[in-house]
Write a protein that holds these residues in place. Structure first.
Motif, PDB file in Angstrom:
ATOM      1  N   ALA A 152       0.829  -1.209   0.000  1.00 56.51           N
ATOM      2  CA  ALA A 152       0.000   0.000   0.000  1.00 56.51           C
ATOM      3  C   ALA A 152       0.859   1.253   0.000  1.00 56.51           C
ATOM      4  O   ALA A 152       0.592   2.203  -0.750  1.00 56.51           O
ATOM      5  CB  ALA A 152      -0.923  -0.005   1.214  1.00 56.51           C
ATOM      6  N   ILE A 153       1.887   1.282   0.821  1.00 58.90           N
ATOM      7  CA  ILE A 153       2.764   2.452   0.895  1.00 58.90           C
ATOM      8  C   ILE A 153       3.460   2.677  -0.434  1.00 58.90           C
ATOM      9  O   ILE A 153       3.619   3.821  -0.892  1.00 58.90           O
ATOM     10  CB  ILE A 153       3.781   2.300   2.041  1.00 58.90           C
ATOM     11  CG1 ILE A 153       3.076   2.441   3.399  1.00 58.90           C
ATOM     12  CG2 ILE A 153       4.905   3.334   1.922  1.00 58.90           C
ATOM     13  CD1 ILE A 153       3.972   2.208   4.591  1.00 58.90           C
ATOM     14  N   SER A 155       2.397   1.927  -3.349  1.00 57.13           N
ATOM     15  CA  SER A 155       1.480   2.107  -4.479  1.00 57.13           C
ATOM     16  C   SER A 155       1.189   3.570  -4.790  1.00 57.13           C
ATOM     17  O   SER A 155       0.627   3.887  -5.837  1.00 57.13           O
ATOM     18  CB  SER A 155       0.162   1.379  -4.198  1.00 57.13           C
ATOM     19  OG  SER A 155      -0.555   2.016  -3.149  1.00 57.13           O
ATOM     20  N   GLN A 162       7.769   7.438   0.270  1.00 60.92           N
ATOM     21  CA  GLN A 162       7.580   6.081   0.777  1.00 60.92           C
ATOM     22  C   GLN A 162       8.624   5.757   1.852  1.00 60.92           C
ATOM     23  O   GLN A 162       8.301   5.202   2.907  1.00 60.92           O
ATOM     24  CB  GLN A 162       7.686   5.084  -0.373  1.00 60.92           C
ATOM     25  CG  GLN A 162       6.588   5.216  -1.419  1.00 60.92           C
ATOM     26  CD  GLN A 162       6.946   4.554  -2.736  1.00 60.92           C
ATOM     27  OE1 GLN A 162       7.948   3.835  -2.835  1.00 60.92           O
ATOM     28  NE2 GLN A 162       6.146   4.801  -3.768  1.00 60.92           N
ATOM     29  N   CYS A 165       7.905   7.704   5.027  1.00 57.35           N
ATOM     30  CA  CYS A 165       6.741   7.148   5.714  1.00 57.35           C
ATOM     31  C   CYS A 165       7.130   5.914   6.522  1.00 57.35           C
ATOM     32  O   CYS A 165       6.769   5.779   7.701  1.00 57.35           O
ATOM     33  CB  CYS A 165       5.655   6.795   4.701  1.00 57.35           C
ATOM     34  SG  CYS A 165       4.096   6.261   5.432  1.00 57.35           S
ATOM     35  N   GLN A 201       1.682  11.428   2.705  1.00 57.75           N
ATOM     36  CA  GLN A 201       1.795  10.040   2.266  1.00 57.75           C
ATOM     37  C   GLN A 201       0.787   9.162   2.992  1.00 57.75           C
ATOM     38  O   GLN A 201       0.155   8.292   2.387  1.00 57.75           O
ATOM     39  CB  GLN A 201       3.220   9.527   2.504  1.00 57.75           C
ATOM     40  CG  GLN A 201       3.470   8.093   2.054  1.00 57.75           C
ATOM     41  CD  GLN A 201       3.435   7.943   0.538  1.00 57.75           C
ATOM     42  OE1 GLN A 201       3.419   8.929  -0.194  1.00 57.75           O
ATOM     43  NE2 GLN A 201       3.418   6.703   0.062  1.00 57.75           N
ATOM     44  N   LYS A 202       0.626   9.387   4.287  1.00 61.43           N
ATOM     45  CA  LYS A 202      -0.324   8.585   5.056  1.00 61.43           C
ATOM     46  C   LYS A 202      -1.742   8.781   4.535  1.00 61.43           C
ATOM     47  O   LYS A 202      -2.524   7.836   4.445  1.00 61.43           O
ATOM     48  CB  LYS A 202      -0.262   8.946   6.540  1.00 61.43           C
ATOM     49  CG  LYS A 202      -1.086   8.012   7.421  1.00 61.43           C
ATOM     50  CD  LYS A 202      -0.991   8.360   8.887  1.00 61.43           C
ATOM     51  CE  LYS A 202      -1.825   9.589   9.218  1.00 61.43           C
ATOM     52  NZ  LYS A 202      -1.971   9.771  10.690  1.00 61.43           N
ATOM     53  N   LYS A 204      -2.605   9.527   1.469  1.00 61.86           N
ATOM     54  CA  LYS A 204      -2.714   8.821   0.199  1.00 61.86           C
ATOM     55  C   LYS A 204      -2.868   7.321   0.428  1.00 61.86           C
ATOM     56  O   LYS A 204      -3.686   6.656  -0.222  1.00 61.86           O
ATOM     57  CB  LYS A 204      -1.478   9.088  -0.664  1.00 61.86           C
ATOM     58  CG  LYS A 204      -1.351  10.517  -1.159  1.00 61.86           C
ATOM     59  CD  LYS A 204      -0.050  10.704  -1.939  1.00 61.86           C
ATOM     60  CE  LYS A 204       0.119  12.145  -2.401  1.00 61.86           C
ATOM     61  NZ  LYS A 204       1.415  12.344  -3.111  1.00 61.86           N
ATOM     62  N   VAL A 205      -2.075   6.806   1.355  1.00 65.95           N
ATOM     63  CA  VAL A 205      -2.148   5.375   1.663  1.00 65.95           C
ATOM     64  C   VAL A 205      -3.509   5.030   2.256  1.00 65.95           C
ATOM     65  O   VAL A 205      -4.116   4.010   1.919  1.00 65.95           O
ATOM     66  CB  VAL A 205      -1.016   4.965   2.626  1.00 65.95           C
ATOM     67  CG1 VAL A 205      -1.161   3.498   3.039  1.00 65.95           C
ATOM     68  CG2 VAL A 205       0.346   5.176   1.974  1.00 65.95           C
TER      69      VAL A 205
END
Length: 226
Positions: A152-153, A155, A162, A165, A201-202, A204-205
């Motif tokens: 997931a991260i 992607s 990434q 994160c 990022q979090k 988006k994930v």
């Protein structure tokens, strides 16, 4: 010149001459100064586990004294104090001595224990068949959700986001009280940048996890809970 300066110069001169007796005098007299440096290095490395072990810290302080001993002939009075002057070399020694450790990487302090095994924080970044991790020798098979989270991260976002994160999560799992500061030093950015990148990022994930059924089991993690 006060007594501290006189004692320091005498110790450094003795060590520069190869007299190991001065090494132990230096350790006894100035050990607390080196202990502060060692603890600060451990904090920056996120090694809270070592900080909590007084015996290990004491051993690293002695190692730091030996680093100064080995370089004492190049030190000159009037410049930086030996433990500051040799700080980078001390850091390298600490990193070499503490090596790898077993890490319990717990993204929400209870949901994902023991995701990363033998993680050497900040030592390097690799990409393997198991997927990308911002650590060395990571094992994603300890918890099935770890592989899913890694997928997931990876992607969304750029590779740097990434990495940040993952590293931020690792530092939190280690109990680092200032993960943004630690990660900022790894990537040569500001702590504010780290927090901002992590939040983006979090988010988006989280969106990917919420919309893709493959990641359904990750939704119970506090980070991504609805």
């Amino acid at each position: 010149m006060d007594t501290d300066d006189e004692d320091l110069c005498k110790c450094m001169e003795g060590m520069a001459g190869g007299d190991t007796a001065f090494l132990f005098t230096f350790h006894q007299r100035f050990g607390p100064k080196l202990a502060w440096v060692v603890r600060d290095i451990l904090r920056q490395m996120g090694r809270i586990d070592i900080l909590a072990n007084a015996d290990e810290v004491d051993g690293l302080v002695l190692d730091a004294c030996e680093v100064v001993f080995d370089r004492s002939s190049a030190w000159h009075p009037g410049g930086a104090l030996p433990w500051n002057w040799a700080r980078q070399a001390i850091r390298s020694k600490v990193a070499m001595v503490i090596g790898h450790r077993v890490v319990e990487f717990d993204l929400d302090s209870h949901a994902m224990s023991q995701i990363i095994d033998r993680a050497s924080v900040g030592s390097g970044r690799v990409e393997s068949e198991a997927g990308f991790l911002g650590v060395e020798e990571a094992d994603l098979t300890l918890d099935p959700r770890a592989r899913l989270l890694d997928t997931a991260i990876r992607s969304v976002g750029c590779r740097r986001s990434q990495e940040i994160c993952w590293q931020y999560g690792i530092q939190k799992g280690l109990g680092d009280p200032s993960p943004a500061i630690t990660v900022a030093q790894m990537f040569a950015v500001t702590p504010g940048n780290v927090r901002q990148i992590f939040r983006r990022q979090k988010a988006k994930v989280a969106a990917v996890i919420a919309s893709d059924q493959r990641f359904e089991t990750l939704r119970e993690i506090e980070w991504f809970a609805a």
